[in-house]
Each structure stands twice: as C-alpha cells, then as structure tokens.
Design a protein around this motif. Structure first.
Motif, mmCIF file in Angstrom:
data_model
loop_
_atom_site.group_PDB
_atom_site.id
_atom_site.type_symbol
_atom_site.label_atom_id
_atom_site.label_comp_id
_atom_site.label_asym_id
_atom_site.label_seq_id
_atom_site.Cartn_x
_atom_site.Cartn_y
_atom_site.Cartn_z
ATOM 1 N N ARG A 133 -11.059 6.462 -37.778
ATOM 2 C CA ARG A 133 -11.153 5.003 -37.626
ATOM 3 C C ARG A 133 -11.151 4.618 -36.146
ATOM 4 N NH1 ARG A 133 -7.314 0.523 -37.807
ATOM 5 N NH2 ARG A 133 -5.611 2.004 -37.810
ATOM 6 N N HIS A 134 -10.231 5.185 -35.397
ATOM 7 C CA HIS A 134 -10.147 4.843 -33.975
ATOM 8 C C HIS A 134 -11.284 5.453 -33.159
ATOM 9 C CE1 HIS A 134 -6.673 2.420 -34.347
ATOM 10 N NE2 HIS A 134 -5.874 3.409 -34.712
ATOM 11 N N ASN A 135 -11.848 6.559 -33.624
ATOM 12 C CA ASN A 135 -12.997 7.125 -32.919
ATOM 13 C C ASN A 135 -14.208 6.204 -33.033
ATOM 14 O OD1 ASN A 135 -11.687 9.316 -31.835
ATOM 15 N ND2 ASN A 135 -12.202 10.675 -33.537
ATOM 16 N N GLY A 136 -14.290 5.437 -34.116
ATOM 17 C CA GLY A 136 -15.326 4.410 -34.200
ATOM 18 C C GLY A 136 -15.130 3.349 -33.132
ATOM 19 N N HIS A 137 -13.872 2.961 -32.943
ATOM 20 C CA HIS A 137 -13.578 2.020 -31.857
ATOM 21 C C HIS A 137 -13.940 2.646 -30.504
ATOM 22 C CE1 HIS A 137 -10.251 0.648 -34.774
ATOM 23 N NE2 HIS A 137 -11.225 -0.233 -34.844
ATOM 24 N N ALA A 138 -13.582 3.921 -30.343
ATOM 25 C CA ALA A 138 -13.831 4.616 -29.077
ATOM 26 C C ALA A 138 -15.326 4.680 -28.755
ATOM 27 C CB ALA A 138 -13.225 6.023 -29.117
ATOM 28 N N ASP A 139 -16.158 4.858 -29.785
ATOM 29 C CA ASP A 139 -17.615 4.850 -29.572
ATOM 30 C C ASP A 139 -18.054 3.553 -28.904
ATOM 31 O OD1 ASP A 139 -18.233 7.339 -30.701
ATOM 32 O OD2 ASP A 139 -18.555 6.494 -32.695
ATOM 33 N N LEU A 140 -17.584 2.455 -29.454
ATOM 34 C CA LEU A 140 -17.980 1.146 -28.913
ATOM 35 C C LEU A 140 -17.396 0.907 -27.526
ATOM 36 C CD1 LEU A 140 -17.584 -0.950 -32.178
ATOM 37 C CD2 LEU A 140 -19.729 -0.226 -31.091
ATOM 38 N N LEU A 141 -16.160 1.302 -27.328
ATOM 39 C CA LEU A 141 -15.528 1.125 -26.015
ATOM 40 C C LEU A 141 -16.271 1.919 -24.945
ATOM 41 C CD1 LEU A 141 -11.853 1.287 -27.250
ATOM 42 C CD2 LEU A 141 -12.866 -0.655 -26.038
ATOM 43 N N ARG A 142 -16.597 3.168 -25.261
ATOM 44 C CA ARG A 142 -17.294 4.004 -24.273
ATOM 45 C C ARG A 142 -18.670 3.428 -23.963
ATOM 46 N NH1 ARG A 142 -16.764 9.108 -21.534
ATOM 47 N NH2 ARG A 142 -18.550 9.028 -20.134
ATOM 48 N N GLN A 143 -19.380 2.984 -24.989
ATOM 49 C CA GLN A 143 -20.699 2.423 -24.759
ATOM 50 C C GLN A 143 -20.623 1.192 -23.862
ATOM 51 O OE1 GLN A 143 -22.928 1.381 -28.265
ATOM 52 N NE2 GLN A 143 -24.851 1.309 -27.140
ATOM 53 N N ARG A 144 -19.582 0.395 -24.038
ATOM 54 C CA ARG A 144 -19.416 -0.809 -23.213
ATOM 55 C C ARG A 144 -19.134 -0.441 -21.760
ATOM 56 N NH1 ARG A 144 -15.550 -4.100 -21.200
ATOM 57 N NH2 ARG A 144 -16.029 -6.301 -21.137
ATOM 58 N N ILE A 145 -18.437 0.662 -21.528
ATOM 59 C CA ILE A 145 -18.067 1.059 -20.168
ATOM 60 C C ILE A 145 -19.260 1.559 -19.386
ATOM 61 C CG2 ILE A 145 -16.729 2.736 -18.808
ATOM 62 C CD1 ILE A 145 -14.581 2.516 -21.113
ATOM 63 N N ASP A 146 -20.012 2.506 -19.980
ATOM 64 C CA ASP A 146 -21.084 3.117 -19.193
ATOM 65 C C ASP A 146 -22.364 3.403 -19.990
ATOM 66 O OD1 ASP A 146 -20.367 5.319 -20.734
ATOM 67 O OD2 ASP A 146 -19.824 6.590 -19.033
ATOM 68 N N GLY A 147 -22.441 2.868 -21.195
ATOM 69 C CA GLY A 147 -23.650 3.062 -21.988
ATOM 70 C C GLY A 147 -23.718 4.382 -22.738
ATOM 71 N N GLU A 148 -22.731 5.242 -22.530
ATOM 72 C CA GLU A 148 -22.713 6.556 -23.182
ATOM 73 C C GLU A 148 -22.535 6.394 -24.683
ATOM 74 O OE1 GLU A 148 -22.939 10.675 -23.238
ATOM 75 O OE2 GLU A 148 -23.128 9.417 -21.458
ATOM 76 N N THR A 149 -23.378 7.070 -25.450
ATOM 77 C CA THR A 149 -23.272 7.041 -26.904
ATOM 78 C C THR A 149 -23.279 8.474 -27.426
ATOM 79 O OG1 THR A 149 -25.662 6.918 -27.209
ATOM 80 C CG2 THR A 149 -24.467 4.821 -27.104
ATOM 81 N N GLY A 150 -22.956 8.599 -28.696
ATOM 82 C CA GLY A 150 -23.018 9.914 -29.336
ATOM 83 C C GLY A 150 -21.691 10.567 -29.463
ATOM 84 N N GLN A 185 -7.961 10.425 -41.045
ATOM 85 C CA GLN A 185 -8.470 9.065 -41.254
ATOM 86 C C GLN A 185 -8.142 8.176 -40.063
ATOM 87 O OE1 GLN A 185 -5.996 6.404 -42.035
ATOM 88 N NE2 GLN A 185 -7.647 4.940 -41.779
ATOM 89 N N GLU A 186 -6.936 8.283 -39.549
ATOM 90 C CA GLU A 186 -6.509 7.451 -38.412
ATOM 91 C C GLU A 186 -7.376 7.713 -37.185
ATOM 92 O OE1 GLU A 186 -3.564 4.825 -36.415
ATOM 93 O OE2 GLU A 186 -3.883 5.252 -38.528
#
Length: 171
Positions: free
Chosen positions: A154-171, A150-151
């Motif tokens: 939850r943080h992987n959801g944050h990581a998705d958004l952080l990565r997208q903000r850095i270089d647009g990478e999603t998925g 669970q931990e």
C-alpha cells in the motif's frame, strides 16, 4: 558531501519455495521496493511532502514503516514493550509531521536495522505461532507476514507517486 539514499539491499529467493520462504521473500521484495524508491535522493528530497495538506513523504514512509515493523514483530507478536522511534501518544502522525532532512541517513539506517531485528525476532517461530491481538483476536505469525506485505505494498503505491513528483522517476 551530501548523503543520498543507497541502492536497496539485495533480495531474492525461490518462487517455488515453501510457504515460510515465500512469505519472507515477498516481504523482503516489498521492503526493497521502498528502498528503491528512495535510491539516489538526498535527505531534502526524501522529506518533500506530497500535496498540501498531506505531510506524506518518502522519509515519512521510511520512519512510519520502521515503527510498523517494530510494533508487529516485537510488540504485538512477542508482546514486548517497545520504544517507538517516532510514534507517541498525542502525535499519531509524528513519523510524517516531524521529519528532519538532516536526519535522513539516520532514519534510513534505522529502517534497515529494523528489518534485521524483525527477521531475528521471529526466526525461531513457526508460522502457526499465534498471539492475541486486541483488535483482531487471535493472529498467527503467518497473518503478521501477510499484514506487513500488504502494508508495504500500500505504501509503495504512495512511494511511486512521491518519487515521480520529486524527479519524474517511475517504475
């Protein structure tokens, strides 16, 4: 040469296995998702914070989850006194607030090393083995696995958004 985070370590396992193998496999999958969000990024990119006033970053998540693994598999489950890498009294968010992009490779390797240490720490324990958690009462190793899954999720959801903000990478 500038260090960049490597691809995640391999993971896998049967989806029709017994409970222990499933729990270990799902935790390893969540671990690999976090590592995958870091793949190919430099220390400076990993250290980029989300949106002010937040200090959350991919590197901060790496550091935070290193201490979470140490706390749950060694400190709480086994009742060992642990020496955290980042967490300390009076600085609950040090894993996020005190990052150094120049130490990203070290911090990333600490997480990988902690994964191995966590696996070894509970290898000989049964899922029903329990300890007394001061906040939650009796907890089994099974519950620790579920909590860590669970931990990470939850943080992987944050990581998705952080990565997208850095270089647009999603998925």
């Amino acid at each position: 040469m500038t260090w960049t985070a490597p691809p995640p370590p391999p993971f896998g396992g049967s989806l029709v296995a017994g409970e222990r193998e499933l729990l270990e496999g799902f935790l390893d999958w969540q671990r690999a998702v976090l590592a995958g969000k870091c793949t190919g990024l430099t220390g400076a990119e990993l250290a980029q914070a989300a949106v002010p006033p937040s200090t959350m970053s991919l590197l901060g998540l790496v550091r935070h989850l290193t201490d979470v693994e140490l706390e749950w598999f060694h400190g709480r489950f086994h009742g060992r006194e642990v020496q955290f890498h980042y967490k300390r009294p009076g600085a609950k968010d040090a894993a996020f607030d005190e990052i150094d992009p120049e130490q990203a490779e070290r911090d990333y390797q600490r997480l990988l090393d902690q994964w191995a240490s966590s696996r070894a720490a509970v290898a000989g324990n049964a899922l029903d083995d329990a300890f007394e958690d001061e906040l939650r009462g009796p907890m089994s190793l099974r519950a620790v696995y579920l909590h860590l899954i669970q931990e990470y999720a939850r943080h992987n959801g944050h990581a998705d958004l952080l990565r997208q903000r850095i270089d647009g990478e999603t998925g």
